[in-house]
Structures are given as structure tokens and as C-alpha cells.
Write a protein that holds these residues in place. Sequence first.
Motif, short mmCIF file in Angstrom:
data_model
loop_
_atom_site.label_atom_id
_atom_site.label_comp_id
_atom_site.label_asym_id
_atom_site.label_seq_id
_atom_site.Cartn_x
_atom_site.Cartn_y
_atom_site.Cartn_z
N LYS A 7 0.82 -1.21 0.00
CA LYS A 7 0.00 0.00 0.00
C LYS A 7 0.86 1.26 0.00
CE LYS A 7 -4.17 -1.98 1.84
NZ LYS A 7 -5.36 -1.76 2.63
N GLU A 8 2.07 1.16 0.52
CA GLU A 8 2.97 2.31 0.53
C GLU A 8 3.48 2.66 -0.87
OE1 GLU A 8 5.76 2.47 3.97
OE2 GLU A 8 4.89 0.50 4.42
N GLU A 11 0.69 5.23 -3.89
CA GLU A 11 0.61 6.67 -4.16
C GLU A 11 1.62 7.14 -5.20
OE1 GLU A 11 2.86 9.02 -0.73
OE2 GLU A 11 1.44 7.54 0.08
N HIS A 12 2.62 6.32 -5.52
CA HIS A 12 3.67 6.70 -6.47
C HIS A 12 3.50 6.07 -7.85
CE1 HIS A 12 5.67 8.52 -3.09
NE2 HIS A 12 5.60 7.38 -2.44
N THR A 14 2.41 5.60 -11.51
CA THR A 14 1.97 6.41 -12.66
C THR A 14 1.70 5.52 -13.87
OG1 THR A 14 4.24 6.71 -13.46
CG2 THR A 14 3.39 8.37 -11.92
N ASN A 106 7.86 3.68 -10.26
CA ASN A 106 6.51 4.20 -10.45
C ASN A 106 5.61 3.25 -11.23
OD1 ASN A 106 8.33 7.09 -10.91
ND2 ASN A 106 6.93 6.88 -9.21
N VAL A 160 -5.06 1.87 -6.70
CA VAL A 160 -4.17 3.00 -6.99
C VAL A 160 -4.96 4.28 -7.18
CG1 VAL A 160 -2.56 3.97 -8.69
CG2 VAL A 160 -2.29 1.60 -7.94
N VAL A 163 -6.38 5.63 -3.83
CA VAL A 163 -5.34 6.22 -2.98
C VAL A 163 -4.94 7.60 -3.50
CG1 VAL A 163 -2.88 6.00 -2.39
CG2 VAL A 163 -4.42 4.09 -2.00
N GLN A 164 -4.91 7.75 -4.82
CA GLN A 164 -4.49 9.00 -5.44
C GLN A 164 -5.65 9.98 -5.69
OE1 GLN A 164 -1.99 8.21 -8.86
NE2 GLN A 164 -0.67 6.84 -7.69
#
Length: 176
Positions: A7-8, A11-12, A14, A106, A160, A163-164
Motif C-alpha cells: 500500500k505504501e 501513491e507513487h 503512474t 513508479n 491505486v 489512494v491518489q
Amino acid sequence: MEEKSYKEYLEHITTFIFDVDGVLTDGSVIVTTDGEMLRKMSIKDGYALKLAVNKGYNIGVISGGTNEGVRLRLEGLGVKDIYLGAHNKMDQLNDYFNKKGIKSENVLFMGDDVPDLPAMKSIGLPCCPQDAVPEIKAISKYVSHKKGGDGAARDVIEQVLKVQGNWNDLYDAKND
């Protein structure tokens, strides 16, 4: 040093990379009398792919298969970076990264079988469907509760995007 939770990484992300057979399909084929091989894909996966494209994420598909029907379906969802007939997926992955300026940390790659192993080892978030082979499950940071062809791609895309803050406009993916 403690291993990060998958889960960490969310957020990254793409970029999403997917295999086809066993990930976007259930891995089975129906062979017609004229030799055509038919595959079944999930509409729910299609919705999530189209939404991710519309939200500006990079979507790539790298598959050893060569079915043009698969290409047409993916292109209809807005996926432009489709590599079929990929026997060494690292070559296509590196080409894609260079073309788009993508950093491996990413990237979420979802594969299900041994040919996906080298590419999955080289990226930030390797994932797999619930029914992937043991070698792929062993290196995956996330194993979906969904099987290939039955919502596994939607599972990771939805996580994803949520989260974003991008899983919000339900009309962005019309016409999946």
C-alpha cells in the motif's frame, strides 16, 4: 530493515503494465474449427483500464500472444502501448520506459506466469492475480484476491486510483 507494505507503493504509481493471458483473461482459449483462438475479458477490467487511461496514467500491455482481437479490444479502451508477440518482455519493458521516460519505481506490473518473472523483478510494484503460478506469487508484493480475467486488473487499478483521489468521476470511462 522492515519490508514496505504494498500500500505504501500505491501513491507513487503512474504506470500500469499488464500481461494478457492469465491476467486480462482467465488464461484459457477456445479454439474454433478454423483454428481461431478466442479469449474472454472482463468488462470490469475494461472499465478500470479506460478510466485509468482517461485519468492520464500510462497503460502498457506486454504479451507473448499475438491475437489481433486482443489488440482491438485494448485499443477500444484507449490503450495505445500494446506489445504482442513479446518473447523477452524485458526488451519491450525497457523500450517502453525509454520511450515514455518512466522510472521503474513508479510502475505496477501484473503478471501471472514464469515469462513475466524478469520484468516483474525489475519494477517497483510486482502484482499478480490470485491464480498465478507459485514463482510469480513469491516475488509479488501484492496478490489480488481476484483471478486473472475476473477483475484482478480492476482490483489493482481501483486501489491505486482511490489512494491518489482519482476514482471519483464514474462517467469518465463511458463506453467501455
